[in-house]
Motif scaffolding. Structure first.
Motif, PDB file in Angstrom:
ATOM      1  N   LYS A  20       0.867  -1.177   0.000  1.00 44.84           N
ATOM      2  CA  LYS A  20       0.000   0.000   0.000  1.00 44.84           C
ATOM      3  C   LYS A  20       0.902   1.224   0.000  1.00 44.84           C
ATOM      4  O   LYS A  20       1.756   1.362   0.881  1.00 44.84           O
ATOM      5  CB  LYS A  20      -0.895   0.026   1.231  1.00 44.84           C
ATOM      6  N   ALA A  21       0.690   2.101  -0.972  1.00 43.53           N
ATOM      7  CA  ALA A  21       1.525   3.296  -1.079  1.00 43.53           C
ATOM      8  C   ALA A  21       0.674   4.478  -1.516  1.00 43.53           C
ATOM      9  O   ALA A  21      -0.220   4.329  -2.353  1.00 43.53           O
ATOM     10  CB  ALA A  21       2.648   3.066  -2.077  1.00 43.53           C
ATOM     11  N   SER A  22       0.965   5.635  -0.968  1.00 41.72           N
ATOM     12  CA  SER A  22       0.231   6.833  -1.355  1.00 41.72           C
ATOM     13  C   SER A  22       0.893   7.543  -2.537  1.00 41.72           C
ATOM     14  O   SER A  22       0.351   8.509  -3.055  1.00 41.72           O
ATOM     15  CB  SER A  22       0.130   7.797  -0.168  1.00 41.72           C
ATOM     16  N   GLU A  23       2.048   7.060  -2.965  1.00 38.65           N
ATOM     17  CA  GLU A  23       2.785   7.655  -4.082  1.00 38.65           C
ATOM     18  C   GLU A  23       3.051   6.600  -5.152  1.00 38.65           C
ATOM     19  O   GLU A  23       2.298   5.654  -5.293  1.00 38.65           O
ATOM     20  CB  GLU A  23       4.116   8.234  -3.560  1.00 38.65           C
ATOM     21  N   LEU A  24       4.168   6.738  -5.840  1.00 36.73           N
ATOM     22  CA  LEU A  24       4.587   5.857  -6.915  1.00 36.73           C
ATOM     23  C   LEU A  24       5.206   4.570  -6.376  1.00 36.73           C
ATOM     24  O   LEU A  24       6.000   4.600  -5.446  1.00 36.73           O
ATOM     25  CB  LEU A  24       5.626   6.579  -7.785  1.00 36.73           C
ATOM     26  N   VAL A  25       4.852   3.440  -7.004  1.00 36.90           N
ATOM     27  CA  VAL A  25       5.519   2.160  -6.764  1.00 36.90           C
ATOM     28  C   VAL A  25       6.156   1.739  -8.084  1.00 36.90           C
ATOM     29  O   VAL A  25       5.493   1.750  -9.129  1.00 36.90           O
ATOM     30  CB  VAL A  25       4.544   1.065  -6.283  1.00 36.90           C
ATOM     31  N   VAL A  26       7.454   1.387  -8.032  1.00 39.60           N
ATOM     32  CA  VAL A  26       8.167   0.891  -9.202  1.00 39.60           C
ATOM     33  C   VAL A  26       8.535  -0.565  -8.942  1.00 39.60           C
ATOM     34  O   VAL A  26       9.143  -0.875  -7.923  1.00 39.60           O
ATOM     35  CB  VAL A  26       9.448   1.713  -9.478  1.00 39.60           C
ATOM     36  N   VAL A  27       8.144  -1.431  -9.861  1.00 41.69           N
ATOM     37  CA  VAL A  27       8.568  -2.828  -9.832  1.00 41.69           C
ATOM     38  C   VAL A  27       9.773  -2.895 -10.758  1.00 41.69           C
ATOM     39  O   VAL A  27       9.647  -2.778 -11.979  1.00 41.69           O
ATOM     40  CB  VAL A  27       7.438  -3.772 -10.296  1.00 41.69           C
ATOM     41  N   GLY A  28      10.972  -2.989 -10.171  1.00 45.31           N
ATOM     42  CA  GLY A  28      12.223  -2.885 -10.907  1.00 45.31           C
ATOM     43  C   GLY A  28      12.497  -4.039 -11.856  1.00 45.31           C
ATOM     44  O   GLY A  28      11.821  -5.077 -11.816  1.00 45.31           O
ATOM     45  N   PRO A  29      13.513  -3.889 -12.700  1.00 44.38           N
ATOM     46  CA  PRO A  29      13.801  -4.877 -13.740  1.00 44.38           C
ATOM     47  C   PRO A  29      14.208  -6.251 -13.203  1.00 44.38           C
ATOM     48  O   PRO A  29      14.080  -7.247 -13.907  1.00 44.38           O
ATOM     49  CB  PRO A  29      14.932  -4.245 -14.544  1.00 44.38           C
ATOM     50  N   ASN A  30      14.698  -6.337 -11.980  1.00 42.22           N
ATOM     51  CA  ASN A  30      15.087  -7.616 -11.390  1.00 42.22           C
ATOM     52  C   ASN A  30      13.998  -8.206 -10.504  1.00 42.22           C
ATOM     53  O   ASN A  30      14.213  -9.236  -9.865  1.00 42.22           O
ATOM     54  CB  ASN A  30      16.368  -7.445 -10.565  1.00 42.22           C
ATOM     55  N   ALA A  31      12.844  -7.554 -10.449  1.00 37.26           N
ATOM     56  CA  ALA A  31      11.785  -7.947  -9.513  1.00 37.26           C
ATOM     57  C   ALA A  31      10.982  -9.142 -10.002  1.00 37.26           C
ATOM     58  O   ALA A  31      10.696  -9.275 -11.184  1.00 37.26           O
ATOM     59  CB  ALA A  31      10.852  -6.771  -9.259  1.00 37.26           C
ATOM     60  N   GLU A  32      10.602  -9.971  -9.040  1.00 36.46           N
ATOM     61  CA  GLU A  32       9.645 -11.070  -9.214  1.00 36.46           C
ATOM     62  C   GLU A  32       8.623 -10.881  -8.090  1.00 36.46           C
ATOM     63  O   GLU A  32       8.866 -11.285  -6.958  1.00 36.46           O
ATOM     64  CB  GLU A  32      10.328 -12.434  -9.079  1.00 36.46           C
ATOM     65  N   VAL A  33       7.527 -10.208  -8.396  1.00 33.51           N
ATOM     66  CA  VAL A  33       6.566  -9.805  -7.370  1.00 33.51           C
ATOM     67  C   VAL A  33       5.227 -10.496  -7.610  1.00 33.51           C
ATOM     68  O   VAL A  33       4.721 -10.511  -8.737  1.00 33.51           O
ATOM     69  CB  VAL A  33       6.387  -8.267  -7.363  1.00 33.51           C
ATOM     70  N   GLU A  34       4.678 -11.042  -6.531  1.00 35.28           N
ATOM     71  CA  GLU A  34       3.322 -11.581  -6.539  1.00 35.28           C
ATOM     72  C   GLU A  34       2.599 -10.866  -5.409  1.00 35.28           C
ATOM     73  O   GLU A  34       2.877 -11.123  -4.232  1.00 35.28           O
ATOM     74  CB  GLU A  34       3.333 -13.084  -6.312  1.00 35.28           C
ATOM     75  N   ALA A  35       1.708  -9.924  -5.764  1.00 38.41           N
ATOM     76  CA  ALA A  35       1.168  -9.061  -4.717  1.00 38.41           C
ATOM     77  C   ALA A  35      -0.146  -8.417  -5.102  1.00 38.41           C
ATOM     78  O   ALA A  35      -0.514  -8.325  -6.274  1.00 38.41           O
ATOM     79  CB  ALA A  35       2.185  -7.963  -4.390  1.00 38.41           C
ATOM     80  N   LYS A  36      -0.810  -7.921  -4.064  1.00 40.25           N
ATOM     81  CA  LYS A  36      -1.947  -7.017  -4.191  1.00 40.25           C
ATOM     82  C   LYS A  36      -1.348  -5.636  -3.935  1.00 40.25           C
ATOM     83  O   LYS A  36      -0.763  -5.403  -2.874  1.00 40.25           O
ATOM     84  CB  LYS A  36      -3.007  -7.356  -3.158  1.00 40.25           C
TER      85      LYS A  36
END
Length: 92
Positions: A20-36
């Motif tokens: 949960k973020a009130s601003e920008l979220v960046v999923v970077g080039p090395n990221a493996e994210v499974e999320a809400k």
């Protein structure tokens, strides 16, 4: 896990959970994210699987892959980016 931010954040590793973020979220080039994820804006440079609710922009950049459901104000998929799933672009 659960992460909450009131400033821009970049995730560039493996993460499973909720963001949960009130601003920008960046999923970077090395990221493996499974999320809400809920945020104002989201940029995807790596891999994201999940459910996303963003009031502003979702940008899937070259090399970025998203699979899941989105609710967003606006969506931009750049050449080389991949979107698989369902989207609702009616958020204010």
């Amino acid at each position: 896990g659960k992460l909450t931010f009131d400033q821009p954040v970049k995730i560039d590793s493996r993460f499973t959970g909720e963001v949960k973020a009130s601003e920008l979220v960046v999923v970077g080039p090395n990221a493996e994210v499974e999320a809400k994820i809920s945020a104002r804006d989201l940029k995807i440079e790596g891999n994201l699987v999940g459910t996303v609710r963003v009031s502003g922009w979702i940008e899937i950049l070259p090399g970025g892959h998203f699979r899941g459901e989105i609710e967003a104000g606006r969506l931009r998929v750049y050449p080389g980016g991949l979107f698989e799933g369902k989207g609702n672009l009616s958020l204010p």
